[in-house]
Design a protein around this motif. Structure first.
Motif, short mmCIF file in Angstrom:
data_model
loop_
_atom_site.label_atom_id
_atom_site.label_comp_id
_atom_site.label_asym_id
_atom_site.label_seq_id
_atom_site.Cartn_x
_atom_site.Cartn_y
_atom_site.Cartn_z
N TYR A 72 0.83 -1.22 0.19
CA TYR A 72 0.05 0.11 -0.09
C TYR A 72 0.73 0.99 0.04
CZ TYR A 72 -3.37 3.43 1.69
OH TYR A 72 -4.12 4.59 1.72
N ASP A 73 1.89 1.30 0.91
CA ASP A 73 2.82 2.54 0.84
C ASP A 73 3.61 2.88 -0.45
OD1 ASP A 73 2.09 2.81 3.65
OD2 ASP A 73 3.88 1.56 4.24
N ILE A 74 3.88 1.62 -1.12
CA ILE A 74 4.58 2.02 -2.49
C ILE A 74 3.42 2.23 -3.48
CG2 ILE A 74 5.77 0.59 -4.11
CD1 ILE A 74 6.83 -1.02 -1.95
N SER A 75 2.38 1.41 -3.66
CA SER A 75 1.50 1.71 -4.69
C SER A 75 0.49 2.83 -4.61
CB SER A 75 0.64 0.40 -4.58
OG SER A 75 0.08 0.25 -6.09
N SER A 76 0.61 3.14 -3.35
CA SER A 76 -0.44 4.41 -3.13
C SER A 76 0.04 5.58 -3.55
CB SER A 76 -1.06 4.58 -1.66
OG SER A 76 0.27 4.61 -0.81
N VAL A 77 1.61 5.81 -3.61
CA VAL A 77 2.18 6.83 -4.35
C VAL A 77 2.83 6.72 -5.75
CG1 VAL A 77 2.65 7.81 -2.19
CG2 VAL A 77 4.29 6.36 -3.00
N SER A 78 2.50 5.54 -6.09
CA SER A 78 2.82 4.98 -7.68
C SER A 78 1.71 5.08 -8.69
CB SER A 78 3.78 3.62 -7.46
OG SER A 78 4.79 3.84 -6.54
N SER A 79 2.10 4.47 -9.66
CA SER A 79 1.08 4.50 -10.86
C SER A 79 0.07 3.59 -10.73
CB SER A 79 1.71 4.22 -12.04
OG SER A 79 2.50 3.18 -12.16
N GLY A 80 -0.11 2.77 -9.60
CA GLY A 80 -1.17 1.76 -9.38
C GLY A 80 -2.10 2.57 -8.63
N GLN A 81 -1.97 3.63 -8.15
CA GLN A 81 -2.92 4.35 -6.97
C GLN A 81 -4.37 4.61 -7.63
OE1 GLN A 81 -4.12 7.57 -7.38
NE2 GLN A 81 -5.12 7.59 -5.30
N THR A 117 -7.05 3.92 -2.10
CA THR A 117 -6.48 4.67 -1.25
C THR A 117 -7.77 5.61 -0.44
OG1 THR A 117 -6.45 6.30 -2.59
CG2 THR A 117 -4.51 5.55 -2.23
#
Ligand code: NAD
Length: 288
Positions: A200-209, A214
Motif C-alpha cells: 500500500y505504501d508503495i502503490s498508493s504513491v505510484s502509478s497503481g494508485q 486509497t
C-alpha cells in the motif's frame, strides 16, 4: 415547497428526512408500512397511495428499486395526477432507455423532469452528502437543483435526459473493474511474500494508485477506515454493484460499445453476489 416523495427505503428514507429538515412539506408514499412509519417519525405527511401524495405537489421525487417500477409508478400515478408544470426528479438507478422514455412522456404531458441518480450510500443519504448526476433540459435542471442541494453535497448537470444514468453506470463499471484489479494486486502481493501495508505504501504513491486502494482499501487495517475494517459490512453491497454492472452491460450492448472488462467484472460479481449479495463489494478479495 410541497414535495411528494415516493420510495422511502434505505436511501429514500434519509433523503425525505433531509427535505423536511430543509423546511419542505414532504408528502410521502411507499408500499411498505414500516417505511411509511419511519417517514412519519421524520416529519413527513404520509399517504395511502402515490396518487394522493402527488395531488397538489409542486415537485415529485422518487427513489425506487428499478426501471420497471419507475415507469409504472410515473405512468399510473404521477403523470396526470401532479398539477401540470410540476417538476419531477427520479433519483433511482435505472437503465438509460427507461429514464429517457419516462422523461419524454412527462415532458409531453407538460412537466419538467430529470434523472438524478446518486453516488454515495445510506450514510450519505442520511447525512445529506450525496452526489447527484443529473440529466435533463437546462430548465428542468435549474428547477431540480435547489431540491437536490437539500439532499446532497454536489449536484452536477450531465447533459440531456438519461445522461445522469449514463454517468452513474459508467462510473460504477469503472469502480467494479478497479476494485477487482485492486484486490487481485493485493492477493498477488501476498502470495509473493510482500506485506500488504508495504505494498500500500508503495502503490498508493505510484502509478497503481486509485480510489479503491486509497479511499476504500479492501485489506483490513490498511489505508483509511473502510468496510474491510468492519468485516465487509455496511458500505456498498455487492448485489447493488452487480445491478449497476448489469445496467452498464445492457447499455453497452444497445450502444454497440466494447466493454470486455466490464463484462468480466459482471461475471465475477455475479458469482460473488450469489451467496454474498449483502456483503460490501470490496469483500470480493476473499474469493481471490
Ligand atoms: P430499498 O429497497 O431499500 O428501497 C426501495 C423502496 O421502494 C422500498 O421501501 C419499497 O417498499 C419501495 N417501493 C417499491 N415499489 C414501490 C412502488 N410501486 N411504490 C412505492 N414504493 C415502492 O432500496 P434503496 O437501497 O433505497 O435503493 C433505492 C434506489 O437507490 C435503487 O435504484 C438503488 O439502485 C439506488 N442506490 C442505492 C444505494 C445504496 O447504497 N442502497 C446507493 C446508490 C443508489
Amino acid at each position: 415547497m410541497k414535495i411528494a416523495f415516493i420510495g422511502l427505503g434505505n436511501m429514500g428514507g434519509g433523503m425525505a428526512a433531509n427535505l423536511v429538515k430543509a423546511g419542505h412539506d414532504v408528502r410521502a408514499f411507499d408500499l411498505s408500512e414500516a417505511a411509511l412509519g419511519a417517514a412519519k417519525d421524520a416529519g413527513c405527511a404520509t399517504f395511502a397511495t402515490a396518487k394522493e401524495a402527488c395531488t397538489g405537489a409542486e415537485a415529485v421525487v422518487s427513489m425506487l428499486p428499478n426501471g420497471g417500477i419507475v415507469k409504472s409508478v410515473y405512468e399510473a400515478d404521477v403523470i396526470g395526477t401532479a398539477p401540470e408544470g410540476a417538476a419531477f426528479l427520479d433519483c433511482s438507478t435505472i437503465d438509460v432507455a427507461t429514464a429517457r422514455e419516462v422523461i419524454s412522456a412527462a415532458e409531453a404531458a407538460g412537466y419538467d423532469m430529470v434523472d438524478a441518480p446518486v453516488s454515495g450510500g445510506i450514510a450519505a443519504a442520511n447525512g445529506g452528502t450525496l452526489t447527484f448526476m443529473v440529466g435533463g433540459t437546462e430548465t428542468a435542471f435549474k428547477r431540480a437543483e435547489p431540491i437536490l442541494n437539500a439532499m446532497g453535497k454536489a449536484v452536477i448537470h450531465a447533459g440531456d435526459a438519461g445522461n445522469g444514468q449514463a454517468a452513474k453506470i459508467c462510473n460504477n463499471m469503472l469502480l467494479g473493474i478497479q476494485m477487482i484489479g485492486t484486490c487481485e494486486a493485493f492477493a498477488l502481493a501476498d502470495k509473493l511474500g510482500l506485506d500488504a501495508q508495504t505494498f500500500y505504501d508503495i502503490s498508493s504513491v505510484s502509478s497503481g494508485q486509485c480510489w479503491s486502494m486509497t479511499s476504500y482499501c479492501p485489506v483490513p487495517g490498511v489505508g483509511p477506515q473502510s468496510p474491510s475494517d468492519n468485516g465487509y459490512q455496511g458500505g456498498f453491497a455487492a448485489g447493488l454493484m452487480l445491478k449497476d454492472l448489469k445496467l452498464a452491460m445492457e447499455a453497452a450492448q444497445t450502444a454497440g460499445a466494447t466493454t470486455a472488462l466490464g463484462k468480466h467484472a459482471q461475471e465475477i460479481y455475479e458469482a460473488f453476489a450469489a451467496d454474498n449479495a449483502a456483503t460490501d463489494f470490496s469483500g470480493i478479495i476473499k474469493t481471490l
